[in-house]
Write a protein that holds these residues in place. Structure first.
Motif, PDB file in Angstrom:
ATOM      1  N   VAL A  35      58.004 -64.867  95.496  1.00 21.00           N
ATOM      2  CA  VAL A  35      57.473 -65.474  94.269  1.00 21.00           C
ATOM      3  C   VAL A  35      57.548 -66.993  94.349  1.00 21.00           C
ATOM      4  O   VAL A  35      56.586 -67.699  93.988  1.00 21.00           O
ATOM      5  CB  VAL A  35      58.236 -64.945  93.043  1.00 21.00           C
ATOM      6  N   LEU A  36      58.670 -67.522  94.823  1.00 24.68           N
ATOM      7  CA  LEU A  36      58.801 -68.975  94.938  1.00 24.68           C
ATOM      8  C   LEU A  36      57.780 -69.540  95.926  1.00 24.68           C
ATOM      9  O   LEU A  36      57.186 -70.607  95.690  1.00 24.68           O
ATOM     10  CB  LEU A  36      60.213 -69.342  95.372  1.00 24.68           C
ATOM     11  N   ALA A  37      57.561 -68.840  97.042  1.00 26.81           N
ATOM     12  CA  ALA A  37      56.563 -69.302  98.001  1.00 26.81           C
ATOM     13  C   ALA A  37      55.179 -69.327  97.371  1.00 26.81           C
ATOM     14  O   ALA A  37      54.390 -70.257  97.602  1.00 26.81           O
ATOM     15  CB  ALA A  37      56.574 -68.406  99.236  1.00 26.81           C
ATOM     16  N   GLN A  38      54.885 -68.329  96.548  1.00 24.27           N
ATOM     17  CA  GLN A  38      53.587 -68.286  95.867  1.00 24.27           C
ATOM     18  C   GLN A  38      53.453 -69.445  94.888  1.00 24.27           C
ATOM     19  O   GLN A  38      52.410 -70.103  94.814  1.00 24.27           O
ATOM     20  CB  GLN A  38      53.428 -66.955  95.137  1.00 24.27           C
ATOM     21  N   VAL A  39      54.488 -69.706  94.127  1.00 18.82           N
ATOM     22  CA  VAL A  39      54.446 -70.781  93.142  1.00 18.82           C
ATOM     23  C   VAL A  39      54.230 -72.131  93.813  1.00 18.82           C
ATOM     24  O   VAL A  39      53.406 -72.946  93.364  1.00 18.82           O
ATOM     25  CB  VAL A  39      55.741 -70.787  92.301  1.00 18.82           C
ATOM     26  N   TYR A  40      54.940 -72.379  94.904  1.00 20.42           N
ATOM     27  CA  TYR A  40      54.806 -73.668  95.582  1.00 20.42           C
ATOM     28  C   TYR A  40      53.496 -73.772  96.346  1.00 20.42           C
ATOM     29  O   TYR A  40      52.956 -74.871  96.505  1.00 20.42           O
ATOM     30  CB  TYR A  40      55.995 -73.909  96.511  1.00 20.42           C
ATOM     31  N   GLN A  41      52.956 -72.633  96.820  1.00 20.33           N
ATOM     32  CA  GLN A  41      51.654 -72.681  97.488  1.00 20.33           C
ATOM     33  C   GLN A  41      50.547 -73.051  96.502  1.00 20.33           C
ATOM     34  O   GLN A  41      49.560 -73.688  96.879  1.00 20.33           O
ATOM     35  CB  GLN A  41      51.338 -71.343  98.152  1.00 20.33           C
ATOM     36  N   MET A  42      50.709 -72.681  95.235  1.00 21.24           N
ATOM     37  CA  MET A  42      49.759 -73.078  94.197  1.00 21.24           C
ATOM     38  C   MET A  42      49.900 -74.554  93.831  1.00 21.24           C
ATOM     39  O   MET A  42      49.116 -75.063  93.034  1.00 21.24           O
ATOM     40  CB  MET A  42      49.982 -72.218  92.947  1.00 21.24           C
ATOM     41  N   GLN A  43      50.908 -75.223  94.399  1.00 17.61           N
ATOM     42  CA  GLN A  43      51.194 -76.633  94.118  1.00 17.61           C
ATOM     43  C   GLN A  43      51.505 -76.852  92.634  1.00 17.61           C
ATOM     44  O   GLN A  43      51.304 -77.935  92.097  1.00 17.61           O
ATOM     45  CB  GLN A  43      50.033 -77.522  94.564  1.00 17.61           C
ATOM     46  N   LEU A  83      54.328 -59.288 103.835  1.00 14.63           N
ATOM     47  CA  LEU A  83      54.387 -60.728 104.093  1.00 14.63           C
ATOM     48  C   LEU A  83      53.172 -61.178 104.899  1.00 14.63           C
ATOM     49  O   LEU A  83      52.602 -62.248 104.645  1.00 14.63           O
ATOM     50  CB  LEU A  83      55.678 -61.077 104.829  1.00 14.63           C
ATOM     51  N   THR A  84      52.750 -60.362 105.857  1.00 16.84           N
ATOM     52  CA  THR A  84      51.569 -60.706 106.650  1.00 16.84           C
ATOM     53  C   THR A  84      50.317 -60.710 105.785  1.00 16.84           C
ATOM     54  O   THR A  84      49.465 -61.601 105.914  1.00 16.84           O
ATOM     55  CB  THR A  84      51.407 -59.714 107.810  1.00 16.84           C
ATOM     56  N   LEU A  85      50.193 -59.725 104.904  1.00 15.22           N
ATOM     57  CA  LEU A  85      49.037 -59.676 104.002  1.00 15.22           C
ATOM     58  C   LEU A  85      48.971 -60.909 103.113  1.00 15.22           C
ATOM     59  O   LEU A  85      47.883 -61.411 102.802  1.00 15.22           O
ATOM     60  CB  LEU A  85      49.099 -58.410 103.136  1.00 15.22           C
ATOM     61  N   LEU A  86      50.123 -61.391 102.697  1.00 18.36           N
ATOM     62  CA  LEU A  86      50.169 -62.546 101.806  1.00 18.36           C
ATOM     63  C   LEU A  86      50.082 -63.869 102.557  1.00 18.36           C
ATOM     64  O   LEU A  86      50.066 -64.939 101.922  1.00 18.36           O
ATOM     65  CB  LEU A  86      51.454 -62.504 100.971  1.00 18.36           C
ATOM     66  N   GLY A  87      50.026 -63.816 103.882  1.00 17.32           N
ATOM     67  CA  GLY A  87      49.877 -65.031 104.662  1.00 17.32           C
ATOM     68  C   GLY A  87      51.178 -65.723 104.994  1.00 17.32           C
ATOM     69  O   GLY A  87      51.172 -66.904 105.374  1.00 17.32           O
ATOM     70  N   TRP A  88      52.295 -65.024 104.870  1.00 21.92           N
ATOM     71  CA  TRP A  88      53.596 -65.595 105.189  1.00 21.92           C
ATOM     72  C   TRP A  88      54.255 -64.801 106.310  1.00 21.92           C
ATOM     73  O   TRP A  88      53.782 -63.733 106.700  1.00 21.92           O
ATOM     74  CB  TRP A  88      54.505 -65.612 103.947  1.00 21.92           C
TER      75      TRP A  88
END
Length: 582
Positions: free
Chosen positions: A20-28, A555-560
């Protein structure tokens, strides 16, 4: 001796927090929040306002809880994980309920929020390479157990939660097709009408996507003539069903007359082709198009435009309405038959009262004209013997019964008219098939409302007292909704490029596979991952639960990669941070 060399310092549940944190920061999102809401100079700690909101959003998405007082204990229980993910010391006091309330007060500023949404939409559309020419609009209500304040957000109104006894606040939302990504969020008082919300919402979308060439899809409340005229003069398109005010019953009857006479051919609309080519496609709708010229006044100027009316019959809706009509007919007949029952203590109705009661039942079941009433009155002479000074007499008793008979011809005519609806659009090339498939996707925005009000984000009931904090919380939850939508969108887009669906997401069904997983299922798959912090020979190290094959694939599907989890252990390889309270 071994106990002296190895000491267990802490064990934390990691679960889906790094995702979730990775998603939030990827959205800038944290950077944009810091840009439009600068951190107060008196704040203590290393976290900026954007960082605090990022952690708060992670709590909301992971726990499905928006209560402010629950965040600080949760941060205390996940302190090492959050510190390792952010790369900054995280103190529980950084997310105290007082600080969170201050953030809600700042998010309540409508002008700054509009600027943030515009910037966020531009960033997300660029980062995720999302392009769409259709935007869906709708509104919902959120109930509260707080009292009604004069002139405030909490008011009694038409409740979409079917709780008219509770005050509510109204939320207007626009979402980008086809992923249902929220673009704008507006909070208004609960007693406001829906009609005036569409134009301001579209104006805010146009600030992000630009004006011209976009199709806005809404329900019949978007069909007000003034709204359609405004969209037409702005260079955009609309698609919405026309309600009873814009399309009266007699006008609809005139449009359907050539269909019933056979003079007007219909264009069939089929369900997308099934996977099995031997199965014939299913008819889902049929209809035809006619063009009308309209004119209305917008901001003091006359706006003429050409509108196309799509007269469409939905097969599924016609079947549901036919079933409902049959049930109402049977119920009306049964209710009328019960009027003839003779029971002890039950008043016997005379002919006028019996007829009035039966007609009221027909009106309640909305079957007037479809059932014929037959009233029969019998007379019976009953002799009475002479008693004392009273001579022998004969009195006449009148007994009325009423029977209901369904008129098959009238019912057939009524069934023929079921399932029909008129859609309006100013798009010159929108066909009946395209319009039907486009409007059938309206569930996307309803699904966003379901997440807002369901277990995922749990916006209802609202317990905050001030209007500013209620507005701020709703806007914060709209950010959490974006996180869920993008997680789901990225995973499904990746799965669409591979022939192998993903299995193992459904509890108790390890072999069940899907190519369209929900964000909730994807995040739940990370439950059970834990971080153990130990001291080995005076050095602090961390041990992480091994990731499963399913978790690696997600994680692979989400690009991480697994690095977003492995860095939790790497964080403790460097000199330990002082994480104690100052």
């Amino acid at each position: 001796m071994l106990d002296e060399m190895i000491r267990l310092l802490n064990v934390e549940r990691v679960d889906d927090l790094p995702v979730v944190l990775a998603q939030v920061y990827q959205m800038q999102l944290p950077a944009l929040l810091d840009q439009f809401y600068p951190t107060h100079g008196h704040w203590k700690g290393d976290l900026s306002l954007g960082d605090v909101v990022a952690v708060w959003l992670t709590f909301i998405v992971s726990e499905g809880d928006h209560c402010l007082s629950h965040v600080q204990p949760w941060v205390e229980a996940h302190r090492d994980t959050l510190t390792a993910c952010l790369g900054k010391p995280v103190r529980p006091l950084d997310l105290s309920d007082d600080r969170l309330a201050d953030i809600l007060d700042r998010l309540a500023d409508a002008a700054t929020w509009a600027e943030l949404e515009t910037a966020l939409n531009g960033t997300v559309l660029r980062v995720y390479e999302v392009d769409g020419d259709r935007v869906r609009l709708d509104s919902t209500s959120a109930k509260t157990y707080a009292g009604v304040s004069e002139g405030g957000l909490f008011q009694f109104g038409h409740s979409k939660d079917h709780r008219p006894d509770l005050p509510q606040v109204k939320i207007s939302l626009s979402a980008l097709d086809t992923l249902g990504l929220p673009l704008t969020t507006t909070v208004v008082s609960g007693n406001g009408a829906d009609d005036p919300l569409y134009v301001p919402e579209i104006q805010r979308v146009q600030a992000t996507l630009g004006a011209g060439g976009k199709t806005y899809i809404g329900d019949c409340k978007m069909g007000a003539l003034a709204t359609r005229a405004w969209i037409a003069q702005s260079g955009d398109y609309y698609l919405c069903p026309l309600g009873g005010k814009q399309m009266p019953e007699d006008t609809l009857d005139a449009l359907l007359a050539p269909v019933f006479s056979g003079a007007q051919p219909l264009e069939p609309v089929y369900d997308p082709a099934p996977a099995d080519p031997t199965v014939p496609p299913t008819l889902i709708a049929e209809g035809y198009v006619l063009t009308v010229d309209l004119a209305a006044t917008v901001e003091g100027q006359s706006v003429p435009w050409r509108e196309r009316h799509l007269v469409v019959r939905s097969v599924a809706q016609a079947a549901r309405q036919t079933q409902a009509l049959d049930a109402r007919l049977q119920q009306a007949v049964a209710d009328i038959d019960r009027l003839n029952e003779r029971k002890q203590g039950k008043k016997i109705l005379e002919a006028p009262a019996l007829t009035a009661a039966a007609e009221q039942m027909l009106a309640e079941q909305r079957v007037v004209g479809l059932i014929h009433l037959n009233l029969e009155t019998t007379t019976q002479a009953i002799p009475q013997r002479r008693s004392g000074a009273r001579p022998a007499t004969c009195w006449v008793r009148h007994q009325s019964t009423i029977r209901a008979r369904i008129d098959p011809l009238a019912v057939a005519a009524a069934q023929q008219r079921l399932g029909w609806r008129v859609y309006a659009t100013n798009h010159a090339t929108l066909t009946v098939e395209t319009a039907v498939h486009a409007y059938r996707g309206q569930y996307l925005i309803e699904r966003s409302f379901g997440r807002l009000k369901g277990r995922a984000l749990a916006i209802t009931p609202l317990f905050l007292q001030t209007d500013a904090r209620v507005a701020g919380l709703i806007r914060l939850l709209s950010l959490a909704l974006r996180v869920l939508v993008l997680v789901e969108f990225v995973a499904r887009r990746c799965l669409a490029t591979t022939p192998e669906p993903i299995a193992g997401l459904y509890p108790g069904q390890p072999t069940r596979a899907t190519a369209s997983p929900t964000a909730e299922l994807l995040l739940r798959a990370f439950r059970g991952i834990s971080l153990s912090v130990v001291a080995i020979a005076s050095q602090v190290r961390a041990l992480l639960s091994p990731l499963s094959a399913l978790q690696h694939r997600i994680l692979t599907l989400l690009g991480w990669s697994a690095e977003i989890y492995e860095r939790l252990m790497a964080h403790f390889l460097k000199p330990a941070l002082v994480l104690s309270e100052p």
